[in-house]
Scaffold this motif. Sequence first.
Motif, PDB file in Angstrom:
ATOM      1  N   GLN A  23       0.820  -1.173  -0.061  1.00  0.00           N
ATOM      2  CA  GLN A  23      -0.118   0.121   0.042  1.00  0.00           C
ATOM      3  C   GLN A  23       0.848   1.199   0.021  1.00  0.00           C
ATOM      4  N   SER A  24       0.084   2.300  -0.216  1.00  0.00           N
ATOM      5  CA  SER A  24       1.075   3.573  -0.234  1.00  0.00           C
ATOM      6  C   SER A  24       0.073   4.493   0.420  1.00  0.00           C
ATOM      7  N   LEU A  25       0.763   5.692   0.633  1.00  0.00           N
ATOM      8  CA  LEU A  25       0.041   6.927   1.219  1.00  0.00           C
ATOM      9  C   LEU A  25      -0.597   7.891   0.149  1.00  0.00           C
ATOM     10  N   ALA A  26      -0.324   7.306  -1.176  1.00  0.00           N
ATOM     11  CA  ALA A  26      -1.029   8.248  -2.183  1.00  0.00           C
ATOM     12  C   ALA A  26      -2.459   8.403  -2.175  1.00  0.00           C
ATOM     13  N   GLY A  27      -2.898   9.842  -2.005  1.00  0.00           N
ATOM     14  CA  GLY A  27      -4.213  10.055  -2.141  1.00  0.00           C
ATOM     15  C   GLY A  27      -4.939  10.027  -0.679  1.00  0.00           C
ATOM     16  N   LYS A  28      -4.301   9.474   0.320  1.00  0.00           N
ATOM     17  CA  LYS A  28      -4.595   9.550   1.684  1.00  0.00           C
ATOM     18  C   LYS A  28      -4.831  10.945   2.438  1.00  0.00           C
ATOM     19  N   ARG A  29      -5.720  10.712   3.400  1.00  0.00           N
ATOM     20  CA  ARG A  29      -5.638  11.972   4.375  1.00  0.00           C
ATOM     21  C   ARG A  29      -5.132  11.447   5.737  1.00  0.00           C
ATOM     22  N   ILE A  30      -3.914  12.195   5.956  1.00  0.00           N
ATOM     23  CA  ILE A  30      -2.895  11.520   6.843  1.00  0.00           C
ATOM     24  C   ILE A  30      -2.970  12.657   8.084  1.00  0.00           C
ATOM     25  N   ALA A  85       5.094  11.747  -0.202  1.00  0.00           N
ATOM     26  CA  ALA A  85       4.227  10.471  -0.498  1.00  0.00           C
ATOM     27  C   ALA A  85       3.295  10.618  -1.332  1.00  0.00           C
ATOM     28  N   GLN A  86       2.794  11.949  -2.037  1.00  0.00           N
ATOM     29  CA  GLN A  86       1.626  12.212  -2.811  1.00  0.00           C
ATOM     30  C   GLN A  86       0.424  11.931  -2.046  1.00  0.00           C
ATOM     31  N   ALA A  87       0.152  12.115  -0.792  1.00  0.00           N
ATOM     32  CA  ALA A  87      -0.895  11.958   0.009  1.00  0.00           C
ATOM     33  C   ALA A  87      -1.773  13.400  -0.548  1.00  0.00           C
ATOM     34  N   ASP A  88      -3.062  12.924  -0.209  1.00  0.00           N
ATOM     35  CA  ASP A  88      -4.035  13.911  -0.540  1.00  0.00           C
ATOM     36  C   ASP A  88      -4.008  15.316   0.465  1.00  0.00           C
ATOM     37  N   THR A  89      -3.844  14.896   1.690  1.00  0.00           N
ATOM     38  CA  THR A  89      -3.414  15.974   2.725  1.00  0.00           C
ATOM     39  C   THR A  89      -2.584  15.410   3.930  1.00  0.00           C
ATOM     40  N   VAL A  90      -1.906  16.323   4.589  1.00  0.00           N
ATOM     41  CA  VAL A  90      -1.500  15.987   5.980  1.00  0.00           C
ATOM     42  C   VAL A  90      -1.478  16.859   6.945  1.00  0.00           C
TER      43      VAL A  90
END
Length: 228
Positions: A23-30, A85-90
């Motif tokens: 899994q990755s953190l891509a697109g996740k709200r962290i 991480a290309q996350a949605d938001t951190v």
Amino acid sequence: MRLISVFLVLCLMGCLPLAGQGQSLAGKRIGLYISSKAVTYGQDYYLPIAQFVTREDDAAWSGKLKSEFLITMGWLLSEQLQPLAQADTVYFLNADLALGRAMQEAIQEESGRFVPGEALRESLDMVVILDEFALNIRNHRSVYIRSNRMITENIPIKTLRGSLSVIDLSAPGQPASTSFCLDDQTTPAPAAHFDFHAATSPMGRFLSKGFSLWWQLLAAGEAGNCGE
């Protein structure tokens, strides 16, 4: 003291899944959370940390060194983790009163469990916890010759032992964690994934190396390097 071992999943640049994680953190709200109890250091670090937190704003020094240190480090880590991480938001949870309180309630130190409430589940997909961050000094003995005299000098070397974990709020019971240990003299320098004002702050440069090492270990799917 480590708060809790949790399921660790992160991606390297390009968002390829970490080895063995899937899994990755891509697109996740962290949400990023730093426990004050997890961060420890001695008096040798007082001046370097004070210089680090006041690097841009002299008003930041208010006499509460540790609080200022956690805030400065937390904001830098959360801001740079999001594009990496290309996350949605951190979100930096220590700076959010409601979610910060929800995190404190979710971490059950006596039982070693993490039980997220509705507030966390509605707002976030994953939580990143810095659950160990111990800064220490190792004295390195250096011997050299000056004016036909042998001189022995003890040189202080920064060391760091840390642990950073991620909780997937859809499956908070799946445990895994990673650790990272850094000796400023002997540990090979990792690629610079994080930059905590490395060009202008010696302490920031050391922190940059520490968190970059953590990211490098995650990308390789390794549990940590502290056993070396």
